[in-house]
Design an enzyme around this catalytic site. Sequence first.
Site, PDB file in Angstrom:
ATOM      1  N   LYS A 167       0.839  -1.204   0.000  1.00 53.48           N
ATOM      2  CA  LYS A 167       0.000   0.000   0.000  1.00 53.48           C
ATOM      3  C   LYS A 167       0.879   1.262   0.000  1.00 53.48           C
ATOM      4  CE  LYS A 167      -3.605   2.620   1.084  1.00 53.48           C
ATOM      5  NZ  LYS A 167      -4.416   3.011  -0.062  1.00 53.48           N
TER       6      LYS A 167
ATOM      7  N   ASN B 195       3.684   6.731  -6.795  1.00 53.75           N
ATOM      8  CA  ASN B 195       2.266   6.994  -7.067  1.00 53.75           C
ATOM      9  C   ASN B 195       2.061   8.487  -7.269  1.00 53.75           C
ATOM     10  OD1 ASN B 195      -0.488   7.176  -7.223  1.00 53.75           O
ATOM     11  ND2 ASN B 195      -0.882   6.535  -5.110  1.00 53.75           N
TER      12      ASN B 195
ATOM     13  N   CYS C 142      -2.962   9.289  -7.387  1.00 50.33           N
ATOM     14  CA  CYS C 142      -4.123   8.996  -6.541  1.00 50.33           C
ATOM     15  C   CYS C 142      -5.182  10.087  -6.699  1.00 50.33           C
ATOM     16  CB  CYS C 142      -3.738   8.885  -5.075  1.00 50.33           C
ATOM     17  SG  CYS C 142      -5.188   8.558  -4.064  1.00 50.33           S
TER      18      CYS C 142
HETATM   19  C1  LIG Z   1      -8.989   0.139  -2.015  1.00 51.53           C
HETATM   20  C2  LIG Z   1      -7.924   0.549  -2.993  1.00 51.53           C
HETATM   21  C3  LIG Z   1      -6.772   1.203  -2.545  1.00 51.53           C
HETATM   22  C4  LIG Z   1      -5.770   1.593  -3.443  1.00 51.53           C
HETATM   23  N1  LIG Z   1      -4.640   2.197  -2.965  1.00 51.53           N
HETATM   24  C5  LIG Z   1      -3.638   2.505  -3.842  1.00 51.53           C
HETATM   25  C6  LIG Z   1      -2.406   3.071  -3.362  1.00 51.53           C
HETATM   26  O1  LIG Z   1      -2.180   3.239  -2.157  1.00 51.53           O
HETATM   27  N2  LIG Z   1      -1.461   3.423  -4.283  1.00 51.53           N
HETATM   28  C7  LIG Z   1      -1.652   3.219  -5.634  1.00 51.53           C
HETATM   29  O2  LIG Z   1      -0.767   3.558  -6.419  1.00 51.53           O
HETATM   30  N3  LIG Z   1      -2.791   2.662  -6.098  1.00 51.53           N
HETATM   31  C8  LIG Z   1      -3.779   2.299  -5.242  1.00 51.53           C
HETATM   32  N4  LIG Z   1      -4.929   1.721  -5.723  1.00 51.53           N
HETATM   33  C9  LIG Z   1      -5.073   1.471  -7.186  1.00 51.53           C
HETATM   34  C10 LIG Z   1      -4.743   0.018  -7.549  1.00 51.53           C
HETATM   35  O3  LIG Z   1      -3.412  -0.316  -7.196  1.00 51.53           O
HETATM   36  C11 LIG Z   1      -4.966  -0.246  -9.056  1.00 51.53           C
HETATM   37  O4  LIG Z   1      -4.112   0.598  -9.801  1.00 51.53           O
HETATM   38  C12 LIG Z   1      -6.402   0.013  -9.500  1.00 51.53           C
HETATM   39  O5  LIG Z   1      -7.325  -0.393  -8.504  1.00 51.53           O
HETATM   40  C13 LIG Z   1      -6.748  -0.690 -10.824  1.00 51.53           C
HETATM   41  O6  LIG Z   1      -6.651  -2.084 -10.722  1.00 51.53           O
HETATM   42  P1  LIG Z   1      -7.919  -3.046 -10.365  1.00 51.53           P
HETATM   43  O7  LIG Z   1      -9.041  -2.651 -11.276  1.00 51.53           O
HETATM   44  O8  LIG Z   1      -7.415  -4.445 -10.592  1.00 51.53           O
HETATM   45  O9  LIG Z   1      -8.248  -2.799  -8.935  1.00 51.53           O
HETATM   46  C14 LIG Z   1      -5.945   1.325  -4.836  1.00 51.53           C
HETATM   47  C15 LIG Z   1      -7.107   0.668  -5.283  1.00 51.53           C
HETATM   48  C16 LIG Z   1      -8.084   0.272  -4.392  1.00 51.53           C
HETATM   49  C17 LIG Z   1      -9.301  -0.448  -4.914  1.00 51.53           C
END
Ligand SMILES: Cc1cc2nc3c(=O)[nH]c(=O)nc-3n(C[C@H](O)[C@H](O)[C@H](O)COP(=O)(O)O)c2cc1C
Length: 300
Positions: free
Chosen positions: A44, A125, A128
């Site tokens: 995370k 990142n 966000c």
């Molecule tokens: C609950 C949650 C928390 C996330 N926290 C981060 C984060 O801390 N840093 C980041 O770069 N991406 C974060 N993401 C984005 C994911 O790493 C990913 O790029 C995005 O969800 C797309 O992939 P998916 O459709 O398989 O979830 C988060 C996504 C979710 C759902």
Amino acid sequence: MLNTKVNFLDIDFKNPIITASGTYNTQAYKEFMDLNKLGGVTLKGVAKEPWLGNNTPRIAEVYGGMLNAVGLQNPGIDYLIQDELEILKAYDTKVIVNIAGKTIEDYCEVVERLQTERVDLLELNISCPNVKEGGVAFGTDPKSAFEITKEVKKYCKQPLVVKLSPNVSNIKEIASAVEDAGADALSLINTLIGMKIDIHRKKPVLANKIGGFSGPAIKPVAIRMVYQVYDEVSIPIIGMGGVMTGEDAIEFMMAGASLVAVGTANLLNPSASVNIIEQIQAFMQKEGVKDIKELIGAAH
Ligand SMILES: Cc1cc2nc3c(=O)[nH]c(=O)nc-3n(C[C@H](O)[C@H](O)[C@H](O)COP(=O)(O)O)c2cc1C
């Protein structure tokens, strides 16, 4: 014998499947699956100091995926080093640390702290959408994306992967800027910006009003961006966005991703990533693909 190994920036991943940042927690997930089966884990987003994140409700289910406005809640770099990185020393899986910050200096400080840790890749990142200072301003403007990448890179002992936001009109422009600034690789995509209204309360469902949209519905956008960026840059790509099955992961590889991250699927089923690896192997067997490298960029 099937070869599922991928060499990414001179690092050998036993297979291309990694977890996506924010959707995986070492302490919790090690109970549900053998972490050694994964190519790698992405932790995370971590900042210099602990962050509380946004007010609740900050998660909502929507058609084809979910919205989250967790707001980069994290316990800070000291805790990450003492806790998650310590636990991960027992596993033979690659470790990617996702970095959050409010200012360029914040990002640099976190990266500097990780110089001597057992971390294989750093993921910056700058994308966000849920916090004002969560880096999205850096990720949507090519000049700012260039600047932060160049500055942070100076402090990196490990290779630097920059995670791009899909919330831009020209992804190729941002990808090129980040490559020119010295990024070793790119990951894409982060969440799209979404919203849900509670029609009985006549109010947005999330306390933050808007949130990051992830899950299967975003996959076509992610595939398109990986495909476009693969043609634009010469550095490798980590693909993600809506991966639920081995076939989804293969689609990302054919679009140009060398590694593929599983996000929202982990929240539905903690062993999703391991199942996806097995599904990839079954596909390779069935289609006569001996080496997984044959799949990377195969659709170009
Ligand atoms: C609950 C949650 C928390 C996330 N926290 C981060 C984060 O801390 N840093 C980041 O770069 N991406 C974060 N993401 C984005 C994911 O790493 C990913 O790029 C995005 O969800 C797309 O992939 P998916 O459709 O398989 O979830 C988060 C996504 C979710 C759902």
